[in-house]
Design a protein around this motif. Structure first.
Motif, short mmCIF file in Angstrom:
data_model
loop_
_atom_site.label_atom_id
_atom_site.label_comp_id
_atom_site.label_asym_id
_atom_site.label_seq_id
_atom_site.Cartn_x
_atom_site.Cartn_y
_atom_site.Cartn_z
N ASN A 1 5.59 10.16 3.22
CA ASN A 1 6.83 10.08 3.57
C ASN A 1 6.90 9.07 4.54
O ASN A 1 7.84 7.73 4.59
N ALA A 2 6.61 9.52 5.58
CA ALA A 2 6.71 8.78 6.72
C ALA A 2 5.13 9.27 7.70
O ALA A 2 4.71 10.37 7.57
N TYR A 3 5.30 8.84 8.85
CA TYR A 3 3.87 8.81 9.49
C TYR A 3 4.16 9.10 11.04
O TYR A 3 5.47 8.31 11.89
N ASP B 1 -1.32 2.40 11.66
CA ASP B 1 -1.44 1.28 9.86
C ASP B 1 -2.39 3.49 9.31
O ASP B 1 -3.50 3.72 9.87
N PRO B 2 -1.30 3.62 9.04
CA PRO B 2 -2.39 4.99 7.70
C PRO B 2 -3.27 5.08 7.29
O PRO B 2 -3.48 5.96 6.67
N PRO C 1 0.68 -1.16 -0.05
CA PRO C 1 -0.24 -0.22 0.36
C PRO C 1 1.21 1.04 0.41
O PRO C 1 1.86 0.96 0.62
N VAL C 2 0.32 2.12 -0.72
CA VAL C 2 1.34 3.61 -0.95
C VAL C 2 -0.59 4.66 -0.32
O VAL C 2 -1.08 4.62 0.09
N TYR C 3 0.41 5.32 0.33
CA TYR C 3 -0.50 6.54 0.86
C TYR C 3 -1.05 8.44 0.89
O TYR C 3 0.37 8.12 0.51
N GLN C 4 -1.62 8.43 0.31
CA GLN C 4 -1.34 9.66 -0.87
C GLN C 4 -2.29 10.36 -0.33
O GLN C 4 -3.56 10.06 -0.43
N LEU C 5 -1.99 11.52 -0.56
CA LEU C 5 -2.82 12.85 -0.73
C LEU C 5 -3.02 13.79 -2.54
O LEU C 5 -2.04 13.42 -2.77
#
Length: 234
Positions: free
Chosen positions: A170-172, A180-181, A155-159
């Motif tokens: 990049n990081a959370y 879990d982002p 998974p990749v998390y995006q705006l």
């Protein structure tokens, strides 16, 4: 004992380097080497900020250790500032990388309250702002030496902004529920027209930053930071 946490635009290692004929040197005049990090998805790291009259110097633990919790919780920022000749010191983290691999530039190693960290950036004093980081959902430009690799099938998390531009996380931080982002879809208070999404690429996603070609970045309202890639609508 004082323990202050700062979220700011360097949460993604916005590295400020001077490129010299003999290689890269930091704004502090020390050599900087290219470091490859692998298998770092969800890897914990922390940063130390040394604040001087005219600049902020940042040290990062990513290539040194996982920022042990007991040592981190015991940090005394006043002692750190005194030990390193700074006006003040602040702590940033812990954070967790969202990519699988990265290449970045790092410099000299220093020890902060028993934790080793390497030089990562020098920022102008103005970057400190109010101590709360970049304004949420307002893109800014960052020159950084960093290549991030997000492996296919993960998974990749995006705006996504109102114009269709995509920014990859990049990081959370620790505030992300259950680590879990993907849960940010429910946790974030998105600005009008912005979207948060989780996607699974079928090929490796590579996002590259150099000092010669600044990148656009943006922060969310929980101080995660994202780098723009691709073209609008893709």
């Amino acid at each position: 004992m004082t323990n202050k946490f700062l979220r700011y635009v360097s949460g993604t290692l916005a590295l400020c380097l001077i490129l010299a004929s003999g290689g890269a040197v930091s704004a502090e005049g020390n050599p900087v080497e290219t470091v490859d990090l692998s298998d770092i998805r969800a890897m914990r790291y922390c940063e130390f900020l040394l604040i001087f009259d005219d600049r902020i110097v940042i040290y990062n633990t990513s290539a040194s250790n996982d920022c042990p919790e007991a040592d981190w919780a015991a940090m005394d920022v006043d002692a750190i500032a005194a030990d390193h000749g700074a006006n003040k010191a602040q702590l940033n983290g812990p954070h967790f990388w969202a990519m699988d691999k990265q290449t970045l530039g790092l410099g000299e190693t220093k020890t902060f309250g028993g934790i080793e960290a390497r030089y990562a950036a020098t920022l102008p004093l103005a970057a400190l702002g109010s101590g709360q980081g970049a304004d949420p959902y307002k893109p800014y430009v960052s020159a950084k030496l960093q290549t991030m690799v997000f492996e296919a099938g993960k998974p990749v998390y995006q705006l996504v902004d109102p114009a269709g531009n995509t920014y990859v996380m990049n990081a959370y931080g620790e505030e992300v529920r259950d680590g879990d982002p993907g849960n940010l879809a429910e946790q974030l208070s998105l600005a009008e027209g912005w979207q948060f999404e989780t996607v699974t690429p079928t090929e490796d996603l590579v996002v590259e930053g150099t000092m010669d070609k600044p990148v656009d970045m943006v922060g969310d309202d929980m101080h995660q930071y994202y780098t723009r890639y691709g073209t609008a609508g893709q």
